[in-house]
Design a protein around this motif. Structure first.
Motif, short mmCIF file in Angstrom:
data_model
loop_
_atom_site.label_atom_id
_atom_site.label_comp_id
_atom_site.label_asym_id
_atom_site.label_seq_id
_atom_site.Cartn_x
_atom_site.Cartn_y
_atom_site.Cartn_z
N GLU A 31 41.96 33.40 28.26
CA GLU A 31 43.08 35.02 29.10
C GLU A 31 43.66 35.27 29.54
N PHE A 32 45.05 35.25 29.60
CA PHE A 32 45.72 35.64 30.93
C PHE A 32 46.38 37.48 31.09
N LEU A 33 46.22 37.46 32.53
CA LEU A 33 46.69 38.68 32.89
C LEU A 33 46.96 39.13 33.92
N PRO A 34 47.89 39.10 33.94
CA PRO A 34 48.63 39.75 35.36
C PRO A 34 47.29 40.04 36.58
N ALA A 35 47.72 39.68 37.79
CA ALA A 35 46.80 39.55 38.83
C ALA A 35 46.40 41.41 39.35
N THR A 36 48.37 42.22 39.06
CA THR A 36 47.48 43.48 39.11
C THR A 36 47.13 44.31 38.99
N GLU A 37 46.20 43.68 37.85
CA GLU A 37 44.99 43.93 37.09
C GLU A 37 43.45 43.50 37.50
N PHE A 38 43.78 43.10 38.21
CA PHE A 38 42.35 42.53 38.67
C PHE A 38 41.04 43.44 39.15
N ALA A 39 41.92 44.57 39.38
CA ALA A 39 40.46 45.47 39.31
C ALA A 39 39.96 45.87 37.57
N SER A 40 40.57 45.19 37.05
CA SER A 40 40.18 46.15 35.64
C SER A 40 38.79 44.40 34.83
N VAL A 41 39.50 43.58 36.25
CA VAL A 41 38.45 42.23 36.13
C VAL A 41 37.16 42.15 36.60
N SER A 42 37.68 42.98 38.41
CA SER A 42 37.08 42.47 39.03
C SER A 42 35.15 42.58 38.68
N ASP A 43 34.72 42.67 37.80
CA ASP A 43 33.21 43.10 37.62
C ASP A 43 33.04 41.46 37.15
#
Length: 181
Positions: A31-43
């Motif tokens: 799965e790939f997503l922009p690092a600007t969304e890191f907060a949503s996958v930090s857990d």
């Protein structure tokens, strides 16, 4: 730490793979997503860090601050996912049109690469390269510590020594440490 570069022509994009661990096939996908969304996958990042390298240098908090202050904004988070959760993760940034490398702020002594200890680095890296949704001819993975990610066989990847770092083995608990004094 060492640096790895894989040079290959990429096949057509696909993001599902099979991985053999202890003679068992494990289905997973990237799965790939922009690092600007890191907060949503930090857990999810922290959970994988806790199950793999267990280092504050790759903790979700440290990565978030590094991206915030030293990221360019075009970094990409990559997770290898199974039905039971992530088995590997990294953060990449484009160096030029077809060359990618791990995000490596100068303040980060380790490159942002996490994988479960039983996985083979070369296999995971090659599957990532096949799965990337963009054209890629080379992928550089920087600052990996052989204590956590064993150096791969030189016949499959080009690896270079980076720096020599000191290591201090500490007991697992504070009580064990105090008994050792």
């Amino acid at each position: 730490p060492w640096v790895s570069r894989v040079e290959t022509l990429m096949p057509k994009y696909k993001n599902t793979s099979q991985l053999t661990v202890h003679n068992a096939n494990i289905g997973y996908h990237w799965e790939f997503l922009p690092a600007t969304e890191f907060a949503s996958v930090s857990d999810k990042w922290q959970s994988l860090c806790d199950r793999s390298i267990r280092s504050p240098l790759l903790s979700a908090d440290f990565i978030a601050v590094s991206l915030q202050h030293f990221g360019r904004g075009d970094e990409m988070i990559c997770f290898a996912e199974t039905p039971t959760g992530p088995i590997a993760a990294t953060i990449l940034q484009r160096k030029n049109g077809v060359v990618w490398e791990t995000f490596q702020a100068s303040q980060m002594p380790l490159g942002p690469w996490l994988q479960l200890p039983q996985l083979d680095f070369s296999t995971v890296l090659k599957s990532l390269m096949r799965a990337l949704p963009l054209p890629i001819m080379m992928l550089g993975v920087t600052q990996l510590d052989t204590q956590f990610v064993p150096r791969p066989d030189a016949s499959t990847l080009l690896t270079l020594d980076s720096i020599t770092t000191g290591e201090i083995d500490l007991p697992e608990t504070s009580a064990d440490y105090l008994r050792s004094l």
